[in-house]
Each structure stands twice: as C-alpha cells, then as structure tokens.
Design an enzyme around this catalytic site. Structure first.
Site, PDB file in Angstrom:
ATOM      1  N   GLU A 103      14.538 -15.391   0.689  1.00 17.50           N
ATOM      2  CA  GLU A 103      14.821 -16.463   1.657  1.00 17.50           C
ATOM      3  C   GLU A 103      13.908 -17.655   1.398  1.00 17.50           C
ATOM      4  O   GLU A 103      14.115 -18.738   1.914  1.00 17.50           O
ATOM      5  CB  GLU A 103      14.539 -15.981   3.094  1.00 17.50           C
ATOM      6  CG  GLU A 103      15.545 -15.002   3.632  1.00 17.50           C
ATOM      7  CD  GLU A 103      15.039 -14.316   4.918  1.00 17.50           C
ATOM      8  OE1 GLU A 103      13.982 -14.723   5.473  1.00 17.50           O
ATOM      9  OE2 GLU A 103      15.691 -13.359   5.348  1.00 17.50           O
ATOM     10  N   ASP A 139       0.823  -1.197   0.000  1.00 18.62           N
ATOM     11  CA  ASP A 139       0.000   0.000   0.000  1.00 18.62           C
ATOM     12  C   ASP A 139       0.873   1.268   0.000  1.00 18.62           C
ATOM     13  O   ASP A 139       1.860   1.334   0.730  1.00 18.62           O
ATOM     14  CB  ASP A 139      -0.863  -0.028   1.271  1.00 18.62           C
ATOM     15  CG  ASP A 139      -2.000   0.975   1.255  1.00 18.62           C
ATOM     16  OD1 ASP A 139      -2.867   0.874   0.380  1.00 18.62           O
ATOM     17  OD2 ASP A 139      -2.015   1.869   2.135  1.00 18.62           O
TER      18      ASP A 139
HETATM   19  C1  BGC Z   1      -5.532   2.090  -0.572  1.00 19.31           C
HETATM   20  C2  BGC Z   1      -6.687   2.900  -0.118  1.00 19.31           C
HETATM   21  C3  BGC Z   1      -6.353   3.470   1.242  1.00 19.31           C
HETATM   22  C4  BGC Z   1      -5.010   4.218   1.231  1.00 19.31           C
HETATM   23  C5  BGC Z   1      -4.496   4.440   2.618  1.00 19.31           C
HETATM   24  C6  BGC Z   1      -4.459   3.135  -0.710  1.00 19.31           C
HETATM   25  O1  BGC Z   1      -3.976   3.562  -1.751  1.00 19.31           O
HETATM   26  O2  BGC Z   1      -5.744   1.411  -1.783  1.00 19.31           O
HETATM   27  O3  BGC Z   1      -7.871   2.158  -0.075  1.00 19.31           O
HETATM   28  O4  BGC Z   1      -7.359   4.359   1.621  1.00 19.31           O
HETATM   29  O5  BGC Z   1      -4.038   3.503   0.561  1.00 19.31           O
HETATM   30  O6  BGC Z   1      -4.073   3.255   3.178  1.00 19.31           O
END
Ligand code: BGC
Length: 551
Positions: free
Chosen positions: A265, A212
């Site tokens: 790993e 993310d």
């Molecule tokens: C996720 C979102 C989220 C954001 C913060 C992103 O890009 O896909 O759904 O709100 O990150 O974590």
C-alpha cells in the site's frame, strides 16, 4: 511525516546496522539507552557508512526478555523515550540518508499486555482467552500441564493461572518465558491488530520490519502431538515438511501474504526480514516477494571459520535467494549470540565452543583475542563483498569482545534463570557500548550502565578508534565506503583458488575477493589492493585474512 527515498529495491544489497536501543547510548543518565541517545549518534552512523538501522524493541516492556516481551506495540517505553522522540530520530536519520527497520514481535505479547490481562480476568472459553493458547490441565484437578513440552528458555512451556474466582485455573502456552504468552494466530482479531501495528509504524516513516520468530506463528496443538518427547531436538525435529506442530508450518505464509498487501500500500513498498530458524531449503518461502521479502540466513553465523563450509553456504544461499527472486542476507553477530570476534578467539574451529567458554567463567584470558579479531575481520570483509544484505551488530565495528564475566545477580537473560545457570544466556553481547575510554559507563551515558561494563571495554572505545587509522572502526568505515562504490549487479563468479583453504571470487567490475582461511601466506591476483583485513607481505596475503583487489 518523514519522507523516504522512493527506491523500492534499496534493501537488496543494504548494509543494516542493528541497534539494541537499551545498550547503545543513554542521553538522560538512567543507565538505559534511549532514542535521543540514538539521535545524538547519527554522525557516527553516517561516518560508519550504513544504509539502515534495525532497532530491536523499544516498546513498553517489563524487560522479562530484553524488550521482546511487548506491553504495547504502538508506543515507546518511557525509559527509552516518547513517540515524539521517535519522530525526531526518524526525521534526523532520514535527513542523513539512513532508513529504519523496526522489530515486530508477533508470536507472543508480554503478560502485562492489556489483552493478556483481560484474558486473566475473563472466564474460560471467553473471547479474551481465545487470543492466546489456553488449555485445561491434566490430572484429577487439572494440576498438571496439558503436555510435557518445554520452553526454549528452559523449564516447561505451560503456566497455570489463577481464575478470577481465586481457584487454580487453566494453563497457557509460552514457548519463551512465562511472561511471554503465545498468541493464537487462528484468531482474526490477532491478525487485524498486527496489520494496524504495521500501518502505524509504516505511516511514521519506517521502511521495513524485522519479524521476530516468524516461523512460529501458526501452531497445531492437537493433543495427538502431546506425546512428542521434546519439540526441539527429539522426535519432533524430524518434521521439516511444514507439518511440525510448532515450527515452520505451511499456513504461516497466509499471514505474511496479508502483510505483503499492507507493505504494498506504500510507495516505496515497505519491506521485511524474517527471523526464521528453518533449514535453508525452506527459507525461500519467507523471503519471497509475495511474503516478507527477505529472511535471515544464519548459516555463516553457525559455521566454523573454514573455507569449505563458507563456500558451500555462500553458493547454496545465493542459489536459494535467486530461486525466490530475492537477495540473501548475511550476519555474524546479533543480540542473541556470542560476538563473532569472541567465537573465533576460542581454541579449535568449533563455533559452539562459546557456550562452554561462558560456562567455564567467560574469562577473557582464555581467549586468543588477536586471533579472534583477525578472523572476525577476515570473515566480515568476505561477507561485505557478497551479493545481498549485510547485517552488522552494534559494537562489532569496534572489534568488541563478548563480556563473559557478569555476576549472576546482575544477569538479565531469562535463559540464565530458567535453566538455573546451566545456560549463561545472552547478556554478554548486550553490555552497553564504550564510546569513551574513561568516565562513568565509558561514555555510554552520564551515569551508569544497566549491565556492568568490564574494565577492558576501555580498549574498544569508539572515540579512541576514531582517531586511529589502524583501528577496527577505521577498517569497517573503509570497507563500507568501498562496498558502496564497488557494488553492482548481484552476481559472483568463483575463481580457482591456490589451495583448499582459500576462497576467491569476482564481482562485476573486476572486484576480486580473496579470503585465506589457512595459516600460510598466499599469492594475490594482480591489481590494486583496495583493502586487506591484515597486512600483505611481499605481495602475499597472510593467513586468516581477506583482501579486496581491483584487477
Ligand atoms: C529474539 C530473541 C527473543 C526471542 C523471543 C528472538 O529470536 O531475537 O532475542 O528472546 O525471539 O522473542
């Protein structure tokens, strides 16, 4: 421990299906989808013909941001299940030949995470505060935020805390909601803990990670940048050289080089895909074999339904991927954007029209639904023929439209609240799936659904589409099965098309792909028509349609 196939390159041309666990299938009737619900739907996933599932966060969370506010990275939200449920699901998926990618959220924790709670209870300057980004406020008594930076979800990016002695205190930085404090990635403890999390899930048989906001982990909060008016679109957006104070800094790759060592790993090495909103020419750094391995390419998702735009995006991304020794990714829909069948149903070509449609009330009557679906199927069939990995979002295989009309009091997306409704947010693509045409929650579970499902969801029920050979589901199944059969080397050769609104390319083995973005029917090359997204009439491909042909 579940075993996973030893092919180290499985991800290069995989079809990956994104599951948003809270909205997929609910086994226990609490209105929230769960891991047992996923396990029960494995036969459906097998029939669909995908190679892997990517699970959006299922970790304990207060759901301030749909689970992207994680309380504990090495556990399962009790509303979604237990670690035992995870192991059962994982074993069953692997037995069915489906791999698992989990979502890792390293930019921020939730404000309920034990580290943040410790930071609040600890004094200024303490080691606990050093795991986050705390600063003193401005103004006579520190009552003003350290600078004027904004949160991408609306409002300011700083929140003031109350110190343990009850006095108004320091401020912490949160690029997303205030319940998502940003971590300090200059702190070695943060590094170590994420390595532990990666190993935790890799040891449980997970094949890969979706990372993310991978481009944001390293920051330079030097006060010299405080004066920048806005970090997203103002002066700061001119930085595309790895020097922006918040985005895409060159040092971020030091983190991923360490992650790669952990991935290697394992046998086969674990893989990852970066969610990095960076210009195409900066993407390769995230996707390199020394880094995460792959990165999302959101270019088609942001493009209009337009032959020239598609062609440029495809050519550029194949070149960028080849340069960094990886394969590209392709995606039209996910849990953050308006479903592509709806985007394409809006008047004109503008991909951004969806936001306005939502603001105008999100009325399905304002959409040209047949056209939206026609274009979505044409675009998807083109995308499924490209070299690289295809990411599909739950419900798109049903041709599901965005649920635009959710009453304000039932909305959940922090964007909606933080902008006082100026931006509607992302709830409309997160409404629980319709599995049946009737019953409570359209078969999502034995009781209700955590977001309201509109009546018209009945038309998209999986059980109905399963019986209909002309359904969108049948089309996706056929396309994915053929893709497996046809896919060979990661190459593509462009052919001269009959006019500018047509794209024509060939993959090895004589697999011709013709996509007609215009409205006039076009002639098809000679050969066996394997699949079309709309009818062929008098040997011609209709407008807004794609065909696969074996010459
Ligand atoms: C996720 C979102 C989220 C954001 C913060 C992103 O890009 O896909 O759904 O709100 O990150 O974590």
């Amino acid at each position: 421990m579940p075993t996973i196939a030893s092919d180290a390159t499985w991800w290069r041309q995989a079809a990956v299906y994104q599951i948003y666990p809270r909205s997929f299938a609910d086994s226990n009737g609490d209105g929230i989808g769960d891991l047992k619900g996923i396990t029960a739907k494995i036969p459906y996933l097998v029939e669909l013909g995908i190679d892997a599932v990517w699970l959006s966060p299922f970790y304990p969370s207060a759901l301030a941001d749909g689970g992207y506010d994680v309380d504990d990275y090495r556990n399962v939200d009790p509303r979604i299940g237990t670690l035992e449920d995870f192991d059962e699901m994982s074993a069953a998926l692997h037995a069915a030949g489906i791999k698992i990618i989990v979502d890792i959220v390293p930019n921020h924790t939730s404000d309920r995470h034990e580290w943040f709670q410790e930071a609040l209870a600890s004094p200024k300057g303490s080691a606990a505060r050093e795991r986050y980004i705390f600063r003193d406020g401005k103004g006579e008594n520190g009552e003003l935020p350290p600078n004027s930076w904004g949160s991408i979800f609306g409002g300011g990016a700083w929140e003031q805390i109350t110190e343990p002695d009850g006095a108004p205190g320091q401020w912490y930085f949160h690029f997303f909601a205030k319940e998502q404090p940003d971590l300090n990635w200059d702190n070695p403890e943060v590094h170590e803990d994420f390595l532990k999390t990666l190993r935790f899930w890799a040891d449980r048989g997970v094949s890969g990670f979706r990372v993310d906001v991978a481009h944001m982990l390293k920051k330079n909060l030097d006060p010299a940048y405080d004066a920048l008016r806005t970090l997203m679109f103002g002066e700061a957006s001119v930085f595309h050289d790895g020097q922006h104070p918040l985005f895409d800094r060159d040092e971020v790759h030091e983190i991923f080089a360490d992650w790669r060592k952990v991935f290697n790993e394992y046998n086969p090495p674990r893989t990852a895909v970066a969610e990095a909103w960076v210009p195409a020419h900066r993407r390769a750094r995230y996707a390199s074999p020394e880094g995460l391995g792959q990165a999302f390419n959101f270019d088609l998702l942001q493009a209009d339904f337009d032959a020239a735009q598609f062609r440029k995006i495809i050519a550029d991304n194949l070149a960028f991927a080849a340069e960094s020794g990886t394969s590209s990714t392709w995606v039209f829909s996910n849990h953050d954007v308006i479903r592509h069948a709806t985007r394409y149903a809006l008047p004109g070509n503008a991909a951004k029209a969806g936001a306005q449609w939502l603001l105008d009330g999100g009325d399905p009557a304002a959409l040209d639904i047949p056209r939206g679906l026609r274009r979505a199927k044409a675009a998807t069939l083109l995308m499924l023929a490209l070299p690289g990995s295809a990411y599909l979002y739950q419900g798109e295989e049903l041709g599901l439209q965005e649920a635009g009309q959710i009453p304000s009091e039932q909305r959940q997306d922090p964007t909606f609240f933080r902008t006082q409704g100026e931006q509607i947010g992302r709830d409309g693509c997160r409404v629980p799936l319709p599995w049946e045409p009737d019953g409570t929650s359209f078969g999502f579970g034995p009781a209700g659904a955590h977001l309201p499902q509109p009546e018209w969801f009945a038309h998209y029920a999986a059980s109905v589409e399963e019986k209909d050979p002309a359904s969108t589901l049948a089309f996706y199944r056929r396309a994915l099965a053929l893709r497996h059969e046809l896919q060979g080397a990661e190459t593509l050769v462009w052919e001269q098309a009959s006019d500018d609104s047509v794209l024509h390319f060939v993959r090895p083995g004589g697999w011709h792909v013709v996509a007609n973005f215009g409205s006039a029917p076009v002639a098809l090359p000679a050969g066996e028509v394997l699949l079309v997204s709309a009818d062929v009439e008098d040997g011609k491909l209709l407008g807004e349609a794609t065909a696969w042909i074996r010459a």
